[in-house]
Design an enzyme around this catalytic site. Structure first.
Site, PDB file in Angstrom:
ATOM      1  N   SER A 146      -3.105  -7.584   2.954  1.00 29.52           N
ATOM      2  CA  SER A 146      -3.417  -7.441   4.383  1.00 29.52           C
ATOM      3  C   SER A 146      -3.892  -8.772   4.951  1.00 29.52           C
ATOM      4  O   SER A 146      -3.518  -9.157   6.070  1.00 29.52           O
ATOM      5  CB  SER A 146      -4.506  -6.382   4.583  1.00 29.52           C
ATOM      6  OG  SER A 146      -4.067  -5.133   4.123  1.00 29.52           O
ATOM      7  N   LYS A 152     -16.235  -7.678   4.563  1.00 30.08           N
ATOM      8  CA  LYS A 152     -15.003  -8.221   5.134  1.00 30.08           C
ATOM      9  C   LYS A 152     -15.081  -8.141   6.649  1.00 30.08           C
ATOM     10  O   LYS A 152     -15.470  -7.102   7.191  1.00 30.08           O
ATOM     11  CB  LYS A 152     -13.793  -7.403   4.652  1.00 30.08           C
ATOM     12  CG  LYS A 152     -13.457  -7.636   3.191  1.00 30.08           C
ATOM     13  CD  LYS A 152     -12.155  -6.943   2.837  1.00 30.08           C
ATOM     14  CE  LYS A 152     -11.771  -7.181   1.388  1.00 30.08           C
ATOM     15  NZ  LYS A 152     -10.565  -6.444   1.000  1.00 30.08           N
ATOM     16  N   ARG A 163      -1.885  -6.328  -8.347  1.00 30.69           N
ATOM     17  CA  ARG A 163      -0.768  -7.277  -8.257  1.00 30.69           C
ATOM     18  C   ARG A 163      -0.813  -8.307  -9.367  1.00 30.69           C
ATOM     19  O   ARG A 163       0.148  -9.015  -9.591  1.00 30.69           O
ATOM     20  CB  ARG A 163      -0.799  -7.979  -6.894  1.00 30.69           C
ATOM     21  CG  ARG A 163      -0.432  -7.081  -5.741  1.00 30.69           C
ATOM     22  CD  ARG A 163      -0.943  -7.615  -4.429  1.00 30.69           C
ATOM     23  NE  ARG A 163      -2.391  -7.595  -4.398  1.00 30.69           N
ATOM     24  CZ  ARG A 163      -3.132  -7.744  -3.297  1.00 30.69           C
ATOM     25  NH1 ARG A 163      -2.533  -7.950  -2.136  1.00 30.69           N
ATOM     26  NH2 ARG A 163      -4.437  -7.688  -3.356  1.00 30.69           N
ATOM     27  N   HIS A 168       0.838  -1.211   0.000  1.00 31.73           N
ATOM     28  CA  HIS A 168       0.000   0.000   0.000  1.00 31.73           C
ATOM     29  C   HIS A 168       0.873   1.262   0.000  1.00 31.73           C
ATOM     30  O   HIS A 168       0.597   2.218  -0.733  1.00 31.73           O
ATOM     31  CB  HIS A 168      -0.875   0.059   1.266  1.00 31.73           C
ATOM     32  CG  HIS A 168      -1.950  -0.975   1.353  1.00 31.73           C
ATOM     33  ND1 HIS A 168      -2.122  -1.761   2.474  1.00 31.73           N
ATOM     34  CD2 HIS A 168      -2.926  -1.339   0.488  1.00 31.73           C
ATOM     35  CE1 HIS A 168      -3.167  -2.559   2.300  1.00 31.73           C
ATOM     36  NE2 HIS A 168      -3.666  -2.329   1.093  1.00 31.73           N
TER      37      HIS A 168
HETATM   38  O1  PNS Z   1      -9.283  -2.826   0.033  1.00 34.45           O
HETATM   39  P1  PNS Z   1     -10.638  -3.267  -0.448  1.00 34.45           P
HETATM   40  O2  PNS Z   1     -11.489  -3.686   0.727  1.00 34.45           O
HETATM   41  O3  PNS Z   1     -10.544  -4.325  -1.484  1.00 34.45           O
HETATM   42  O4  PNS Z   1     -11.330  -2.006  -1.129  1.00 34.45           O
HETATM   43  C1  PNS Z   1     -12.618  -2.107  -1.730  1.00 34.45           C
HETATM   44  C2  PNS Z   1     -13.312  -0.731  -1.691  1.00 34.45           C
HETATM   45  C3  PNS Z   1     -13.382  -0.237  -0.280  1.00 34.45           C
HETATM   46  C4  PNS Z   1     -12.505   0.232  -2.521  1.00 34.45           C
HETATM   47  C5  PNS Z   1     -14.743  -0.902  -2.276  1.00 34.45           C
HETATM   48  O5  PNS Z   1     -15.425  -1.854  -1.527  1.00 34.45           O
HETATM   49  C6  PNS Z   1     -15.541   0.411  -2.289  1.00 34.45           C
HETATM   50  O6  PNS Z   1     -15.301   1.252  -3.138  1.00 34.45           O
HETATM   51  N1  PNS Z   1     -16.463   0.611  -1.318  1.00 34.45           N
HETATM   52  C7  PNS Z   1     -17.206   1.839  -1.158  1.00 34.45           C
HETATM   53  C8  PNS Z   1     -18.721   1.649  -1.376  1.00 34.45           C
HETATM   54  C9  PNS Z   1     -19.060   1.758  -2.836  1.00 34.45           C
HETATM   55  O7  PNS Z   1     -18.952   2.785  -3.462  1.00 34.45           O
HETATM   56  N2  PNS Z   1     -19.444   0.603  -3.411  1.00 34.45           N
HETATM   57  C10 PNS Z   1     -19.717   0.504  -4.823  1.00 34.45           C
HETATM   58  C11 PNS Z   1     -18.380   0.459  -5.564  1.00 34.45           C
HETATM   59  S1  PNS Z   1     -18.581  -0.121  -7.170  1.00 34.45           S
END
Ligand code: PNS
Length: 163
Positions: A131, A40, A94, A16
């Protein structure tokens, strides 16, 4: 131009930190935005993830306001990006699995508001680092000191005990 690096950061890893530092070379301002992903199961409270990010990101970039740390308080990421004036989301990828995971979200964000996503290829040093794997290895007594910054290692040791 301002961009948002969103994620769970549970906890922040060297992968990150690499992506954020590289985003800060490309864009004027980078907001590292912690999103609580309800799908999660969280390890650290969001407040601790924010504190660790502030401890671990480069102090010069934080002090200059080039990088800031924030929490997405809920709702859509596109709405958060509009509120903070971000033109795009930056994500490290990745490999193919990450692209398959990111692509529907990137397309959905474009559909919702036109928000673009910029992918940065993961640095080869960190392609195996996530993570979730860091948490699992630390929990089982494995060595993760080369994969996370020192404050995160201390937090993992406090949670799971040193190997
Ligand atoms: O590190 P992560 O958990 O893989 O990140 C995923 C994240 C947080 C970027 C994604 O779940 C997100 O954008 N959540 C915000 C809510 C939202 O806008 N959902 C619709 C996205 S298409």
């Amino acid at each position: 131009m301002k961009v948002v690096c969103p994620g769970s950061f549970d906890p922040v890893t060297n992968g990150h930190l690499d992506v954020v530092a590289r985003a800060a070379r490309l864009f004027d301002q980078v907001v590292v935005a912690v999103v609580h992903n309800p799908s999660k199961h969280g390890f650290l409270p969001v407040a601790d993830r924010l504190d660790l990010l502030r401890e671990c990101l480069p102090a010069d970039l934080l002090d200059a306001g080039r990088v800031e740390v924030d929490e997405v308080p809920g709702g859509l990421l596109v709405d958060y990006c509009a509120r903070v004036g971000a033109v795009a989301v930056v994500k490290g990828v990745r490999g193919a699995t990450d692209i398959d995971y990111e692509q529907p979200m990137a397309q959905m964000n474009r559909h919702l508001s036109g928000l673009e996503t910029v992918y940065l290829p993961g640095d080869p040093s960190w392609l195996h680092v996530s993570s979730s794997l860091v948490r699992e290895v630390a929990r089982l007594g494995g060595e993760v000191s080369a994969l996370v910054p020192a404050p995160v290692l201390a937090r993992l040791d406090a949670a799971f005990g040193s190997p």
